[in-house]
Write a protein that holds these residues in place. Sequence first.
Motif, short mmCIF file in Angstrom:
data_model
loop_
_atom_site.label_atom_id
_atom_site.label_comp_id
_atom_site.label_asym_id
_atom_site.label_seq_id
_atom_site.Cartn_x
_atom_site.Cartn_y
_atom_site.Cartn_z
N ALA A 230 -8.00 -7.51 6.37
CA ALA A 230 -8.71 -6.91 5.24
C ALA A 230 -9.49 -7.94 4.44
CB ALA A 230 -7.73 -6.19 4.32
N GLN A 232 -10.80 -8.37 1.15
CA GLN A 232 -10.62 -7.73 -0.15
C GLN A 232 -11.41 -8.47 -1.23
OE1 GLN A 232 -9.22 -5.00 0.15
NE2 GLN A 232 -7.20 -5.03 1.09
N ASN A 272 -1.48 -2.39 7.87
CA ASN A 272 -1.29 -0.96 8.04
C ASN A 272 -0.81 -0.55 9.43
OD1 ASN A 272 -2.16 -0.60 5.39
ND2 ASN A 272 -4.31 -0.51 6.01
N ASP A 274 -2.17 1.39 11.48
CA ASP A 274 -3.22 1.67 12.45
C ASP A 274 -3.27 0.67 13.60
OD1 ASP A 274 -4.15 -0.32 10.77
OD2 ASP A 274 -5.89 0.81 10.02
N TYR A 301 -1.48 2.06 4.03
CA TYR A 301 -2.81 2.37 3.51
C TYR A 301 -3.84 2.75 4.57
CZ TYR A 301 -0.70 -0.36 -0.31
OH TYR A 301 0.15 -0.86 -1.26
N GLU A 302 -3.40 3.06 5.80
CA GLU A 302 -4.37 3.36 6.85
C GLU A 302 -5.17 4.63 6.56
OE1 GLU A 302 -0.37 5.00 8.34
OE2 GLU A 302 -1.10 3.20 7.38
N ASN A 303 -4.72 5.44 5.60
CA ASN A 303 -5.48 6.66 5.28
C ASN A 303 -6.69 6.37 4.39
OD1 ASN A 303 -4.01 6.07 3.01
ND2 ASN A 303 -3.08 8.09 2.79
N TRP A 304 -7.01 5.09 4.15
CA TRP A 304 -8.21 4.74 3.39
C TRP A 304 -9.46 5.31 4.06
CZ3 TRP A 304 -12.17 2.15 5.79
CH2 TRP A 304 -11.85 1.47 6.97
N SER A 305 -9.39 5.53 5.38
CA SER A 305 -10.56 6.01 6.13
C SER A 305 -10.67 7.52 6.12
CB SER A 305 -10.47 5.52 7.57
OG SER A 305 -9.29 6.02 8.20
N GLY A 306 -9.72 8.20 5.45
CA GLY A 306 -9.76 9.65 5.39
C GLY A 306 -8.81 10.33 6.34
N GLY A 307 -8.14 9.57 7.18
CA GLY A 307 -7.21 10.14 8.14
C GLY A 307 -5.80 10.28 7.59
N GLN A 309 -1.52 9.39 7.73
CA GLN A 309 -0.67 8.24 8.00
C GLN A 309 -0.17 8.31 9.44
OE1 GLN A 309 2.19 8.38 4.67
NE2 GLN A 309 1.09 6.67 3.78
#
Length: 479
Positions: A230, A232, A272, A274, A301-307, A309
């Motif tokens: 990441a 950041q 994450n 992912d 936090y892999e759902n940052w992309s909208g998907g 967990q």
Amino acid sequence: MKIIKYTLGVLLFSVTAFAQSQNEKKPAKIKIYTTAENTTLKLTQTDDVFFSKGKQPLEIETSIVVEPKKTFQTFLGIGGAITDASAEVFAKLPKDKQKEFLNAYYSKENGIGYSLLRTTIHSSDFSSESYTYIKEGDKDLKSFSIAHDQKYKIPLIKQAIKTAGGKLTTYASPWSPPAFMKNTNNMLQGGSLLPEFYQAWANYYAKFIKAYEKEGMPIWGLTIQNEPMAKQTWESNIYTAGQERDFLKNYLGPTLKKEGLADKNIVIWDHNRDLMYERANTILSDPDAAQYVWGTGFHWYENWSGGEQMFDNVRKVYEAYPDKKILFTEGCVEKFDANKYQFWPNAERYGKAMINDFNNGTVGWTDWNILLDQNGGPNHVGNFCFAPIHADTNSGKLIYTPSYFYIGHFSKFIHADAKRISSAVSRSNIISTSFLNTDGSLVTIVMNDSDQDVAYSLMVATDKAEVIIPAHAIQTLIY
């Protein structure tokens, strides 16, 4: 004589009947603790129910079937991170609130019994500023000093350990090497460790461990890098899977061994779900690197992309590398909003993640900041987030969010060295996980995130108990 014979007969009958009654198995009791939305129930003992002889469950029923003879991973613990932010906020609390706070997390009797502790190797975003333990440019680490941590972080860690009964499984994570060691000459905004500083950076870990242990804080282990993929706006550092593998096997692992620190547990990835399988494959398939690895750490936090967990990736690592452990190293609810202190879906995010992660082989679970202020900080780049407990530093008031109680349904009742046991739910309206403690007690945690109360059966062998869980609730069953 007839009277004597009659009396003796009654006595013999009574003794025989007593012996028979003693041999009869009494119905086992289940203690139930509940936390539920729109109620006053917060880790409240709500009921005692009893097992009875069970019948074949029907498909229209909701059943949790537990098989204690089938065991899986050994439980390490549950806890949270003591960051600079947490320690700075704690220092602003009145003494009575400090004591309340410590007991709330670390007391087994009066709190939720945290047993894991993560901390940072110098600064993260949850610090008031960026800092390191050396003077900039000191590649020989001659100026190394943890004096910065003596003001807030170390005193809080020591008090937490004391409140926990003298022991907390403590591990540390770095967010970035010093700026001069990186190809960007900046601790923030990503960048990578320059190869010519691999050894100096490995030495840095060893110095940190020895300095903390000299202060009476045993270090169980460390992660190699927080979120190594990441870039950041805060302290961050990128390692490809190959770079992390090579730094570990050629520098960090051998250095810790040389420094007498071979017993420290090294955790890879620390990012994450992912890409955790790809990272584990790259490092753990290399015997020279794998020899130094205790296990794989991951975040949520892999759902940052909208998907969604990706819980299944945890299981895939668990199945592929059963000789290594899996540890949840960080999770928090992002985007702080004081209007959502009591927002119930935040707590349900914890419950869902913890149940799924444990069912997929995770041995321990570590929340992020244990305490933040009324602004979701301090955070030197404005990345304000939620913690299970917040403090209003103006009033000195502690604010307990529902997430605190949801975590407590696990941490308070599952003990160190417990074994996860086989269990399954027959319908999708609830989720559950189960553990066997070393004292023989069984623990089943059940979560209902629907709008309806759910009646379910707990089945263990041929025994069956009928239970109701309220809408938007979590329960812990002890039996």
